[in-house]
Write a protein that holds these residues in place. Structure first.
Motif, PDB file in Angstrom:
ATOM      1  N   GLY A   1       1.103  -0.758   0.138  1.00  0.00           N
ATOM      2  CA  GLY A   1       0.167   0.608  -0.017  1.00  0.00           C
ATOM      3  C   GLY A   1       0.659   1.111   0.267  1.00  0.00           C
ATOM      4  O   GLY A   1       0.029   2.209  -0.101  1.00  0.00           O
ATOM      5  N   ARG A   2       1.956   1.003  -0.023  1.00  0.00           N
ATOM      6  CA  ARG A   2       2.863   2.556  -0.263  1.00  0.00           C
ATOM      7  C   ARG A   2       3.945   2.650  -1.325  1.00  0.00           C
ATOM      8  O   ARG A   2       3.650   1.776  -2.030  1.00  0.00           O
ATOM      9  N   ARG A   3       4.021   4.045  -1.446  1.00  0.00           N
ATOM     10  CA  ARG A   3       4.987   4.874  -2.268  1.00  0.00           C
ATOM     11  C   ARG A   3       5.330   4.386  -2.406  1.00  0.00           C
ATOM     12  O   ARG A   3       6.398   5.627  -1.171  1.00  0.00           O
ATOM     13  N   PHE A   4       6.619   4.235  -2.737  1.00  0.00           N
ATOM     14  CA  PHE A   4       8.338   4.015  -3.193  1.00  0.00           C
ATOM     15  C   PHE A   4       9.210   5.149  -4.034  1.00  0.00           C
ATOM     16  O   PHE A   4       8.900   4.912  -4.173  1.00  0.00           O
ATOM     17  N   LEU A   5      10.460   5.355  -3.414  1.00  0.00           N
ATOM     18  CA  LEU A   5      11.774   6.319  -4.165  1.00  0.00           C
ATOM     19  C   LEU A   5      12.099   5.001  -4.303  1.00  0.00           C
ATOM     20  O   LEU A   5      13.140   4.840  -3.300  1.00  0.00           O
ATOM     21  N   LEU A   6      12.489   4.678  -4.808  1.00  0.00           N
ATOM     22  CA  LEU A   6      13.736   3.945  -5.452  1.00  0.00           C
ATOM     23  C   LEU A   6      15.590   4.709  -5.877  1.00  0.00           C
ATOM     24  O   LEU A   6      15.685   4.978  -6.730  1.00  0.00           O
ATOM     25  N   VAL A   7      16.014   4.474  -4.911  1.00  0.00           N
ATOM     26  CA  VAL A   7      17.603   5.395  -5.274  1.00  0.00           C
ATOM     27  C   VAL A   7      18.754   4.013  -5.421  1.00  0.00           C
ATOM     28  O   VAL A   7      18.764   3.297  -5.257  1.00  0.00           O
ATOM     29  N   ASP A   8      18.982   4.287  -6.465  1.00  0.00           N
ATOM     30  CA  ASP A   8      20.449   3.515  -7.277  1.00  0.00           C
ATOM     31  C   ASP A   8      22.021   4.799  -7.992  1.00  0.00           C
ATOM     32  O   ASP A   8      20.944   6.093  -7.358  1.00  0.00           O
TER      33      ASP A   8
END
Length: 217
Positions: A177-184
């Protein structure tokens, strides 16, 4: 770190621009030359889309001194570069992704690669970005299979096959249910980010957006 310890370190090891190596004045993160000359992305040129990725953004293009800087960061132990990169990434996130996420995570290294390198460069970037966005990175992914370096693969299908089933969600209850900011660090074809985004979506993530230091295309 105490003020006096920082002063001593600056005297022994004067701060230098992470991109060109020029000496920095107090309070600077990037030298004036690079502030003007870096290969910044602009507008939609900062954006990239891919399978499972609603939107990925990058403040810089992966070329010239940016490329050399990131290689030093990853392969020569320059882990303190993350703070400068993080400021650029956070500004790009505010411009392109404001209001589109409520959780922060990163693309993890395999245990073997992290042991070889001594640190996880994407985790350090996530921490640096999080400082600017007032968010704490959450460890919800792990890499369960060691893979070849994506930088050594030029074909898109090879890159996708290389990271297929390489990641696993370790805390599905923190994802649903959550919205993620994914970092690379760098996005090329987007295969690595897509593989991680797919795992997050399978665990119930409502959305996945991404940020990297630079984009290769």
């Amino acid at each position: 770190m105490s003020r006096w310890r920082q002063v001593l370190l600056d005297l022994l090891f004067p701060p230098r621009c992470v991109f060109c190596g020029r000496l920095l004045e107090e309070g600077e993160g990037i030298c004036p030359h690079c502030v003007r000359a870096l290969p910044y992305t602009h507008g939609t040129g900062a954006e990239q889309r891919g399978e499972g990725i609603t939107l990925a953004v990058s403040p810089l293009r992966y070329e010239g001194e940016v490329r050399q800087s990131i290689r030093r960061y990853k392969f020569e132990g320059r882990r303190w570069y993350a703070r400068t990169y993080g400021g650029l990434m956070a500004a790009c996130v505010r411009e392109h992704l404001d209001g589109r996420f409520d959780a922060l995570t990163w693309v993890p290294l395999s245990q073997r690669r992290r042991k070889e390198r001594g640190y996880d460069q994407a985790l350090l970037l996530a921490r640096a970005v999080g400082e600017h966005l007032d968010m704490e990175p959450e460890e919800v992914l792990c890499k369960v299979r060691h893979t070849r370096a994506q930088s050594g693969l030029s074909d898109g299908e090879e890159r996708r096959a290389n990271v297929r089933d390489a990641y696993r969600c370790i805390r599905p209850e923190r994802v649903a249910g959550r919205r993620f900011l994914l970092v690379d660090d760098v996005i090329t074809t987007g295969s690595t980010l897509a593989a991680c985004a797919a795992v997050l979506r399978q665990a119930g993530a409502a959305d996945v957006v991404c940020v990297t230091v630079a984009r290769a295309h």
